[in-house]
Design a protein around this motif. Structure first.
Motif, PDB file in Angstrom:
ATOM      1  N   VAL A  67      59.749  52.285  15.523  1.00 42.61           N
ATOM      2  CA  VAL A  67      61.209  52.271  15.705  1.00 42.61           C
ATOM      3  C   VAL A  67      61.899  53.257  14.766  1.00 42.61           C
ATOM      4  CG1 VAL A  67      61.489  49.966  16.684  1.00 42.61           C
ATOM      5  CG2 VAL A  67      61.346  50.236  14.185  1.00 42.61           C
ATOM      6  N   ARG A  68      61.178  53.761  13.763  1.00 44.21           N
ATOM      7  CA  ARG A  68      61.759  54.792  12.900  1.00 44.21           C
ATOM      8  C   ARG A  68      61.694  56.174  13.536  1.00 44.21           C
ATOM      9  NH1 ARG A  68      58.314  53.111   7.695  1.00 44.21           N
ATOM     10  NH2 ARG A  68      56.833  52.760   9.424  1.00 44.21           N
ATOM     11  N   ASP A  69      61.019  56.282  14.675  1.00 47.96           N
ATOM     12  CA  ASP A  69      61.012  57.509  15.459  1.00 47.96           C
ATOM     13  C   ASP A  69      62.290  57.514  16.298  1.00 47.96           C
ATOM     14  OD1 ASP A  69      60.665  59.520  17.348  1.00 47.96           O
ATOM     15  OD2 ASP A  69      58.565  59.050  17.733  1.00 47.96           O
ATOM     16  N   THR A  70      63.346  58.073  15.740  1.00 50.89           N
ATOM     17  CA  THR A  70      64.670  57.939  16.355  1.00 50.89           C
ATOM     18  C   THR A  70      64.751  58.598  17.729  1.00 50.89           C
ATOM     19  OG1 THR A  70      65.435  59.881  15.124  1.00 50.89           O
ATOM     20  CG2 THR A  70      65.852  57.719  14.147  1.00 50.89           C
ATOM     21  N   ALA A  71      64.029  59.692  17.932  1.00 48.93           N
ATOM     22  CA  ALA A  71      64.066  60.375  19.223  1.00 48.93           C
ATOM     23  C   ALA A  71      63.427  59.511  20.308  1.00 48.93           C
ATOM     24  CB  ALA A  71      63.366  61.726  19.132  1.00 48.93           C
ATOM     25  N   SER A  72      62.266  58.938  20.008  1.00 47.00           N
ATOM     26  CA  SER A  72      61.599  58.079  20.986  1.00 47.00           C
ATOM     27  C   SER A  72      62.419  56.826  21.266  1.00 47.00           C
ATOM     28  CB  SER A  72      60.205  57.685  20.488  1.00 47.00           C
ATOM     29  OG  SER A  72      59.354  58.808  20.412  1.00 47.00           O
ATOM     30  N   LEU A  73      63.000  56.262  20.218  1.00 44.55           N
ATOM     31  CA  LEU A  73      63.805  55.053  20.386  1.00 44.55           C
ATOM     32  C   LEU A  73      65.042  55.337  21.232  1.00 44.55           C
ATOM     33  CD1 LEU A  73      64.016  52.063  19.572  1.00 44.55           C
ATOM     34  CD2 LEU A  73      65.357  52.800  17.582  1.00 44.55           C
ATOM     35  N   ALA A  74      65.708  56.447  20.970  1.00 43.57           N
ATOM     36  CA  ALA A  74      66.904  56.801  21.737  1.00 43.57           C
ATOM     37  C   ALA A  74      66.564  57.065  23.193  1.00 43.57           C
ATOM     38  CB  ALA A  74      67.589  58.014  21.120  1.00 43.57           C
ATOM     39  N   ALA A  75      65.422  57.701  23.445  1.00 43.31           N
ATOM     40  CA  ALA A  75      65.020  57.974  24.827  1.00 43.31           C
ATOM     41  C   ALA A  75      64.767  56.678  25.582  1.00 43.31           C
ATOM     42  CB  ALA A  75      63.770  58.852  24.840  1.00 43.31           C
ATOM     43  N   ALA A  76      64.107  55.735  24.932  1.00 46.28           N
ATOM     44  CA  ALA A  76      63.845  54.447  25.584  1.00 46.28           C
ATOM     45  C   ALA A  76      65.152  53.687  25.829  1.00 46.28           C
ATOM     46  CB  ALA A  76      62.906  53.615  24.720  1.00 46.28           C
ATOM     47  N   ALA A  77      66.037  53.693  24.843  1.00 43.88           N
ATOM     48  CA  ALA A  77      67.308  52.985  24.981  1.00 43.88           C
ATOM     49  C   ALA A  77      68.202  53.628  26.039  1.00 43.88           C
ATOM     50  CB  ALA A  77      68.034  52.946  23.642  1.00 43.88           C
ATOM     51  N   GLY A  78      68.061  54.939  26.212  1.00 44.42           N
ATOM     52  CA  GLY A  78      68.921  55.645  27.150  1.00 44.42           C
ATOM     53  C   GLY A  78      68.717  55.253  28.588  1.00 44.42           C
ATOM     54  N   GLU A  79      67.530  54.731  28.911  1.00 41.85           N
ATOM     55  CA  GLU A  79      67.219  54.375  30.298  1.00 41.85           C
ATOM     56  C   GLU A  79      67.145  52.866  30.512  1.00 41.85           C
ATOM     57  OE1 GLU A  79      66.540  56.105  33.387  1.00 41.85           O
ATOM     58  OE2 GLU A  79      67.854  57.422  32.250  1.00 41.85           O
ATOM     59  N   ALA A  80      67.485  52.064  29.499  1.00 40.64           N
ATOM     60  CA  ALA A  80      67.287  50.617  29.594  1.00 40.64           C
ATOM     61  C   ALA A  80      68.453  49.920  30.279  1.00 40.64           C
ATOM     62  CB  ALA A  80      67.091  50.030  28.201  1.00 40.64           C
ATOM     63  N   ALA A  81      68.135  48.913  31.083  1.00 40.67           N
ATOM     64  CA  ALA A  81      69.166  48.059  31.660  1.00 40.67           C
ATOM     65  C   ALA A  81      69.708  47.100  30.614  1.00 40.67           C
ATOM     66  CB  ALA A  81      68.594  47.269  32.829  1.00 40.67           C
ATOM     67  N   ALA A  82      68.853  46.703  29.673  1.00 36.92           N
ATOM     68  CA  ALA A  82      69.222  45.805  28.578  1.00 36.92           C
ATOM     69  C   ALA A  82      68.150  45.935  27.514  1.00 36.92           C
ATOM     70  CB  ALA A  82      69.337  44.360  29.053  1.00 36.92           C
ATOM     71  N   VAL A  83      68.473  45.478  26.307  1.00 36.36           N
ATOM     72  CA  VAL A  83      67.542  45.601  25.184  1.00 36.36           C
ATOM     73  C   VAL A  83      67.402  44.261  24.480  1.00 36.36           C
ATOM     74  CG1 VAL A  83      67.015  46.784  23.014  1.00 36.36           C
ATOM     75  CG2 VAL A  83      68.257  47.999  24.829  1.00 36.36           C
ATOM     76  N   PHE A  84      66.166  43.849  24.262  1.00 32.24           N
ATOM     77  CA  PHE A  84      65.850  42.758  23.337  1.00 32.24           C
ATOM     78  C   PHE A  84      65.195  43.404  22.122  1.00 32.24           C
ATOM     79  CE2 PHE A  84      65.780  40.580  27.467  1.00 32.24           C
ATOM     80  CZ  PHE A  84      66.598  39.495  27.206  1.00 32.24           C
ATOM     81  N   HIS A  85      65.801  43.208  20.950  1.00 31.64           N
ATOM     82  CA  HIS A  85      65.341  43.923  19.758  1.00 31.64           C
ATOM     83  C   HIS A  85      64.603  42.975  18.819  1.00 31.64           C
ATOM     84  CE1 HIS A  85      64.999  46.804  16.653  1.00 31.64           C
ATOM     85  NE2 HIS A  85      66.096  46.539  15.990  1.00 31.64           N
ATOM     86  N   PHE A  86      63.258  43.011  18.904  1.00 32.89           N
ATOM     87  CA  PHE A  86      62.392  42.187  18.064  1.00 32.89           C
ATOM     88  C   PHE A  86      61.673  42.991  16.987  1.00 32.89           C
ATOM     89  CE2 PHE A  86      62.501  39.759  22.066  1.00 32.89           C
ATOM     90  CZ  PHE A  86      62.821  38.492  21.593  1.00 32.89           C
ATOM     91  N   ALA A  87      61.535  44.290  17.166  1.00 29.80           N
ATOM     92  CA  ALA A  87      60.746  45.087  16.237  1.00 29.80           C
ATOM     93  C   ALA A  87      61.295  44.943  14.821  1.00 29.80           C
ATOM     94  CB  ALA A  87      60.762  46.553  16.658  1.00 29.80           C
TER      95      ALA A  87
END
Length: 364
Positions: A67-87
């Protein structure tokens, strides 16, 4: 072009972890696409992801990243219908050794995730896994010992538990990082209109929990007992927690997302409540009955920030999220023992607890 929200996956950070895996399984089973985002750093989580992929090959996909990989995290969040944040970094002990890492994973990554959602033209809702540690060690409350457990002197506290109106009091770097993230998540609903909800969890247990000395104590105790290995108790063992089966936790997370328009900007305490309030010694007594042999116990000093008593007041969550009464803790403990027998060969399988838990999951 961004896909319509109905066609996008639900993102679960830490989705190969204990609660994340159970939630992903429930969502995929009802036909939702799920994107698991996990660094696969904790022992056993890779097996959880493999299990999800085998069960739902057309529904579950994964991003293996920190989750400290901000680019990968932003890409995943950009296409999500919703987010559950457990990490998260989940251990108080680790936070005391590596507070900077604890901050980066728990607070820094949460802020970057919120920013990724805020920058979208249609911010996806986020449900955040917080902790009862935001209330500190509760040292100002008075308790007395009755039998095998501590009991609050305040009878209202004994009947209902700790409410959301309890003042926040962050102890240890872990408490600070999770508490700070908790408050950022709530404020992004107020300041920016990002639909968010916070669930401050007590002790969740159940199948697919690996259980270590620092995290997942119910599973840890049961695994050690079934294997005939010694169990270390920190404190006197009379400390009380309200334990909640993961099927009930999954139902609460799903309900929070389903009702996000009504509960956005709210924090709820999530646990077994007074009906499932139990001391470590009482759980160990029940485990001793399950394994049918004496336990090898040792006692050690209290750990930093440990609460002698924490029981969630779950009335607000039950009312606003429409939650059913929780699974009784002895039934849930038997279900965990059955799963450990099936998955790890540590106990014979039993069917009665499984039927009770399956009914709870199907009605969620």
């Amino acid at each position: 072009m961004m896909r319509a929200r109905s066609q996008r996956p639900i993102l679960i950070t830490g989705g190969a972890g204990f609660i994340g895996t159970n939630l992903a399984d429930a969502l995929a089973a009802e036909g939702r696409d799920v994107l698991v985002y996990d660094a696969l750093l904790r022992p056993g989580v890779e097996a959880n992801l493999d299990w999800l992929r085998r069960r739902h090959p057309a529904r579950v996909s994964a991003v293996v990243a920190d989750v400290r990989d901000t680019a990968s995290l932003a890409a995943a969040a950009g296409e999500a219908a919703a987010v559950f944040h457990f990490a998260a970094q989940v251990a108080v002990t680790t936070s005391l050794v590596e507070p900077t890492t604890d901050f980066e994973v728990n607070l820094g990554a949460t802020l970057h995730l919120l920013e990724a959602l805020r920058r979208r033209p249609d911010p996806a809702p986020l449900v955040f896994a917080s902790t009862n540690k935001v209330y500190g060690d509760l040292a100002d409350l008075e308790f007395r010992r009755e039998g095998e457990a501590y009991r609050p002197v305040d009878e209202r506290l004994h009947r209902h538990g700790i409410g959301e109106d309890r003042r926040l009091d962050f102890h240890t770097p872990y408490g600070c990082s999770k508490g700070g993230a908790d408050q950022y998540v709530l404020d992004y609903a107020r300041s920016f209109g990002v639909p968010t909800c916070v669930l401050r969890m007590s002790c969740i247990y159940g199948p697919r929990q690996m259980g270590t000395e620092d995290q997942g104590w119910v599973a840890h105790f049961l695994i050690r007992a079934l294997a005939g290995e010694p169990i270390a108790i920190y404190g006197d063992g009379y400390q009380v927690r309200d334990i909640l089966h993961v099927a009930d936790a999954v139902a609460a997370y799903r309900a929070a997302l389903a009702r996000i328009d009504r509960v956005s900007g709210r924090a709820y305490n999530l646990g077994g409540g007074p009906a499932n309030a139990v001391s470590l010694r009482q759980v160990l007594d029940a485990i001793r009955d399950l394994v049918a042999h004496p336990l090898d116990l040792s006692f050690h000093d209290w750990r930093a920030g440990d609460q002698r008593y924490y029981v969630s007041d779950t009335r607000a969550a039950a009312a606003d999220l429409g939650l059913a009464p929780p699974i009784p803790w002895r039934t849930g403990l038997g279900d965990l023992a059955r799963w450990l027998g099936e998955a790890r060969g540590l106990a014979p399988a039993t069917e009665q607890p499984r039927r009770r838990i399956a009914a709870a999951v199907s009605s969620a």
